[in-house]
Design a protein around this motif. Structure first.
Motif, PDB file in Angstrom:
ATOM      1  N   PHE A 208       0.833  -1.205   0.000  1.00  0.00           N
ATOM      2  CA  PHE A 208       0.000   0.000   0.000  1.00  0.00           C
ATOM      3  C   PHE A 208       0.868   1.255   0.000  1.00  0.00           C
ATOM      4  N   ALA A 209       1.897   1.259   0.863  1.00  0.00           N
ATOM      5  CA  ALA A 209       2.783   2.428   0.945  1.00  0.00           C
ATOM      6  C   ALA A 209       3.503   2.664  -0.377  1.00  0.00           C
ATOM      7  N   THR A 210       3.974   1.588  -0.990  1.00  0.00           N
ATOM      8  CA  THR A 210       4.673   1.715  -2.268  1.00  0.00           C
ATOM      9  C   THR A 210       3.729   2.216  -3.345  1.00  0.00           C
ATOM     10  N   GLY A 211       2.493   1.727  -3.329  1.00  0.00           N
ATOM     11  CA  GLY A 211       1.520   2.161  -4.317  1.00  0.00           C
ATOM     12  C   GLY A 211       1.176   3.631  -4.189  1.00  0.00           C
ATOM     13  N   VAL A 212       1.066   4.106  -2.954  1.00  0.00           N
ATOM     14  CA  VAL A 212       0.697   5.506  -2.727  1.00  0.00           C
ATOM     15  C   VAL A 212       1.817   6.451  -3.139  1.00  0.00           C
ATOM     16  N   THR A 213       3.055   6.077  -2.883  1.00  0.00           N
ATOM     17  CA  THR A 213       4.180   7.006  -3.073  1.00  0.00           C
ATOM     18  C   THR A 213       4.987   6.745  -4.344  1.00  0.00           C
ATOM     19  N   GLY A 214       4.647   5.701  -5.094  1.00  0.00           N
ATOM     20  CA  GLY A 214       5.487   5.298  -6.215  1.00  0.00           C
ATOM     21  C   GLY A 214       5.648   6.346  -7.294  1.00  0.00           C
ATOM     22  N   ARG A 215       4.657   7.223  -7.484  1.00  0.00           N
ATOM     23  CA  ARG A 215       4.729   8.229  -8.538  1.00  0.00           C
ATOM     24  C   ARG A 215       5.222   9.575  -8.034  1.00  0.00           C
ATOM     25  N   MET A 216       5.656   9.619  -6.791  1.00  0.00           N
ATOM     26  CA  MET A 216       6.138  10.873  -6.222  1.00  0.00           C
ATOM     27  C   MET A 216       7.652  10.991  -6.384  1.00  0.00           C
ATOM     28  N   ARG A 217       8.128  12.234  -6.313  1.00  0.00           N
ATOM     29  CA  ARG A 217       9.571  12.452  -6.331  1.00  0.00           C
ATOM     30  C   ARG A 217      10.178  11.808  -5.085  1.00  0.00           C
ATOM     31  N   GLY A 218      11.204  10.989  -5.268  1.00  0.00           N
ATOM     32  CA  GLY A 218      11.779  10.267  -4.147  1.00  0.00           C
ATOM     33  C   GLY A 218      10.830   9.221  -3.605  1.00  0.00           C
ATOM     34  N   GLY A 219      10.010   8.642  -4.497  1.00  0.00           N
ATOM     35  CA  GLY A 219       8.962   7.712  -4.088  1.00  0.00           C
ATOM     36  C   GLY A 219       9.410   6.561  -3.210  1.00  0.00           C
ATOM     37  N   PRO A 220      10.478   5.839  -3.551  1.00  0.00           N
ATOM     38  CA  PRO A 220      10.905   4.727  -2.695  1.00  0.00           C
ATOM     39  C   PRO A 220      11.250   5.157  -1.275  1.00  0.00           C
ATOM     40  N   ALA A 221      11.857   6.332  -1.137  1.00  0.00           N
ATOM     41  CA  ALA A 221      12.168   6.826   0.207  1.00  0.00           C
ATOM     42  C   ALA A 221      10.890   7.151   0.965  1.00  0.00           C
ATOM     43  N   LYS A 222       9.923   7.730   0.255  1.00  0.00           N
ATOM     44  CA  LYS A 222       8.648   8.031   0.902  1.00  0.00           C
ATOM     45  C   LYS A 222       7.892   6.747   1.222  1.00  0.00           C
ATOM     46  N   ALA A 223       8.050   5.737   0.372  1.00  0.00           N
ATOM     47  CA  ALA A 223       7.441   4.435   0.677  1.00  0.00           C
ATOM     48  C   ALA A 223       8.039   3.853   1.949  1.00  0.00           C
ATOM     49  N   ALA A 224       9.353   4.053   2.129  1.00  0.00           N
ATOM     50  CA  ALA A 224       9.997   3.577   3.358  1.00  0.00           C
ATOM     51  C   ALA A 224       9.427   4.294   4.574  1.00  0.00           C
ATOM     52  N   VAL A 225       9.186   5.596   4.434  1.00  0.00           N
ATOM     53  CA  VAL A 225       8.639   6.376   5.542  1.00  0.00           C
ATOM     54  C   VAL A 225       7.219   5.927   5.870  1.00  0.00           C
ATOM     55  N   VAL A 226       6.374   5.861   4.848  1.00  0.00           N
ATOM     56  CA  VAL A 226       4.980   5.463   5.069  1.00  0.00           C
ATOM     57  C   VAL A 226       4.910   4.010   5.529  1.00  0.00           C
ATOM     58  N   GLY A 227       5.675   3.139   4.869  1.00  0.00           N
ATOM     59  CA  GLY A 227       5.650   1.722   5.218  1.00  0.00           C
ATOM     60  C   GLY A 227       6.133   1.471   6.634  1.00  0.00           C
ATOM     61  N   SER A 228       7.176   2.173   7.035  1.00  0.00           N
ATOM     62  CA  SER A 228       7.704   1.979   8.386  1.00  0.00           C
ATOM     63  C   SER A 228       6.754   2.525   9.441  1.00  0.00           C
ATOM     64  N   SER A 229       6.048   3.604   9.119  1.00  0.00           N
ATOM     65  CA  SER A 229       5.062   4.115  10.080  1.00  0.00           C
ATOM     66  C   SER A 229       3.930   3.119  10.255  1.00  0.00           C
TER      67      SER A 229
END
Length: 647
Positions: A208-229
């Motif tokens: 879910f986190a990867t899907g939400v942030t995948g199209r954003m700038r720095g998406g994988p890093a944001k996926a790490a943030v959302v996923g870890s939260s």
């Protein structure tokens, strides 16, 4: 042939002990907790047995040169195993007799106390490391020899018999409140988290986190943030969080252009904050509930907005870092998000609303975790791949026991520290020293407290670090007018930061094992990315409305918005980038705005907003932000960082 039989026997023994450890907690969660002495002694006996059986299993399966050293190591394991189980078993077998003596210790029990401390410290050394052993040993030495110290540190003197009774008998030492929390609340929640990971619920959250942030700038890093939260709601420990989400997020960050140290640092910070994300949080939250006589639900409610602020500021740091380094977007055929698959598997998350719903309806943490575990087992059978068959349930019990062991041992060792603090009164002296050094000024006291927490917490699990600092320094903040819950949350946040603070940064080391980066560089960068974590405690101390206690929703919303704004302003100042690079005046301006947002006075908030708005307009007028394209996954960034860039 004989070696294979030994290996199988010890493997089965570990499985049986793990099932017993989990079953003890689940049984008492449903039917009621045994008397403290029985519950805690049984819990510690099983934990010590697991540590030494696992050590014996490892020594037999690992090739070691034959000789007296190998023999002595195995002999010591057997001796420590026997001694630890006998010393804890004595508490169970003679429970009534011990209670009837009202704390009076026998010569035989002094010996038991000594061998339990030795076995416990050796078990801690094997699982957690030396820091907690050294700290606890220093406190015990202080209890025995502190009368000979000069000045205000001296106490009136205590005999070996008195110190042994404090540590071994009753609820003020090894078998004190911290171990009680581990034997009840923590184990149940850890089993729930392990089940959610084993059934695939954790992967659903990460997808879910990867899907939400995948199209954003720095998406994988944001996926790490959302996923870890999100994973923080399950695991509750920084290292476990890193090892769960890191293998997914760190390689994605590397492919998108982040260097290995930056990828590891972002994951370490994101995983550290997960310990304070309700509803599950970490073991320290349950200990806080006991130490402050506050319901866990109240603590989770108070911790929610600070946790959101922490992750919002971290997302801002990641975003501006991606813009500053020109990290490209990721795009290829495989990057299409299969939302239908995520939705189909979302039933695996059903235990979370069960857990939260029961807490909201006034049920205990233990009973809530029991029924959430039952729900997780039931929904696991909806798919063959996740079904908790008897074999898989044993594997889950072993994984849960492995997660409980360091917490239980840390709590038992911390019990030694608390026992000596209670006996000698050193905690009051330490608090008085903080107040004295600060001159009664709260800002200075907060900085001193945070430094103390970070230093004392180095190399310790967050739960153990919190127990230590809550006893030593939280009273100093209360004396200076900080609310009880705010003071304890402040020291909890500060102790948590030891997971990313060099030179001993457990979360950074765990991330380094995945990213293959330099652990020290990762820790230093983690402190930079985790700037929000260092700032958040100051926000809710100066503006208690963020804890949502005894205030209106209007005050809560206003405080939340200004805290987010202050965190983002601090992020811009730290990264030196908004739409374009900042000059020194712009950076100082954003830093000033961040400080002004700290105040609960609306006039300072308005001034900070005006300064921030003016600086944003000025930065935007510098020109159009740089254009970037979106290469395929695995391609090189359009503007790769130079060798001198410390990402």
């Amino acid at each position: 042939m004989f070696s294979a039989v030994q290996d199988r026997f010890l493997g089965w023994t570990i499985g049986i002990l793990s099932v017993l450890l989990v079953s003890l907690t689940l049984y008492t969660a449903y039917f009621g907790v045994f008397p403290d002495g029985l519950q805690r002694s049984g819990h510690l006996a099983l934990v010590i047995a697991l540590v030494y059986v696992a050590a014996l299993h490892s020594s037999l399966t690992t090739e070691q040169p034959a000789g007296p050293t190998r023999f002595l190591r195995r002999l010591w394991i057997l001796v420590a195993l026997t001694a630890g189980v006998l010393a804890t078993g004595h508490q169970i077998v003679n429970f009534d007799a011990i209670n009837d003596r009202w704390g009076q210790i026998t010569d035989f029990e002094i010996v038991f106390a000594a061998i339990l401390v030795i076995a416990l410290f050796d078990a801690c050394r094997r699982t957690i490391g030396w820091p907690i052993v050294i700290l606890a040993s220093l406190f015990i030495a202080y209890g025995l020899l502190g009368a000979y110290l000069p000045g205000g540190l001296a106490h009136r003197g205590y005999s070996l018999e008195r110190v042994a009774a404090q540590l071994y008998l009753g609820g003020g030492g090894i078998f004190g409140t911290p171990l009680g929390v581990s034997a009840t609340f923590v184990t149940g929640v850890v089993v729930l988290g392990t089940l959610l990971e084993k059934t695939g619920a954790g992967q659903v959250l990460m997808d879910f986190a990867t899907g939400v942030t995948g199209r954003m700038r720095g998406g994988p890093a944001k996926a790490a943030v959302v996923g870890s939260s999100l994973m923080g709601m399950i695991s509750g420990t920084a290292v476990a969080n890193v090892l769960t989400t890191g293998p997914i997020s760190i390689p994605l960050m590397r492919k998108s252009g982040y260097r290995k140290e930056a990828a590891g640092a972002i994951e370490a910070v994101a995983s550290t904050g997960g310990q304070l994300m309700p509803p599950v949080m970490g073991a320290a939250a349950f200990i806080m509930a006991e130490l402050t006589a506050t319901s866990y639900l109240t603590i989770a409610k108070a911790a929610f907005l600070p946790a959101v602020i922490f992750y919002a500021v971290l997302l801002a740091m990641v975003h501006f870092e991606a813009l500053k380094r020109n990290i490209p977007l990721l795009r290829d055929a495989d990057s299409v998000v299969d939302w239908a698959s995520i939705l189909r598997r979302s039933y695996l998350l059903a235990p979370l609303p069960v857990f939260v719903g029961m807490l909201l309806n006034g049920y205990s943490i233990m009973l809530s975790s029991f029924w959430a575990i039952a729900a997780s087992v039931i929904v696991s059978f909806f798919a063959r791949a996740s079904a908790q068959t008897p074999r898989r349930m044993v594997e889950t019990a072993v994984a849960a026991a492995n997660a409980v062991i360091p917490v239980a041992l840390a709590c038992a060792a911390a019990g030694c520290i608390i026992g000596i603090i209670t006996l000698t009164g050193i905690g009051l002296k330490f608090s008085s020293l903080v107040v004295l050094l600060s001159g009664g000024q709260l800002p200075v006291a907060l900085v001193l407290t945070m430094l103390t927490c970070v230093i004392l917490g180095m190399g310790l699990p967050t739960a153990a670090a919190y127990i230590l600092v809550a006893t030593l320094v939280a009273p100093a903040l209360v004396d200076l007018g900080v609310g009880l819950l705010a003071a304890h949350l402040f020291v909890l946040y500060s102790a948590m930061l030891s997971s990313i603070t060099p030179p001993v940064a457990l979360a950074a080391y765990a991330a380094a094992s995945i990213s293959n980066g330099n652990p020290l560089k990762i820790a230093v960068l983690a402190c930079q990315f985790g700037m929000g974590a260092f700032a958040v405690p100051y926000f809710f101390v100066y503006d208690p409305a963020l804890l949502a206690i005894d205030v209106t929703w209007v005050q809560v919303i206003a405080s939340f918005v200004t805290a987010i704004a202050g965190g983002v302003a601090a992020s811009v100042a730290m990264m030196g980038f908004f739409a374009h690079r900042l000059n020194i005046i712009e950076r100082l301006g954003f830093a000033l705005a961040a400080v002004l947002f700290l105040s609960s006075d609306w006039r300072f908030d308005v001034l900070a907003a005006l300064i921030s708005a003016a600086l944003i307009v000025w930065n935007l007028r510098k020109g159009t932000p740089h254009e970037t394209t979106t290469p395929e996954i695995g391609s090189e960034p359009i503007t790769p960082p130079s060798k001198g860039d410390n990402q």
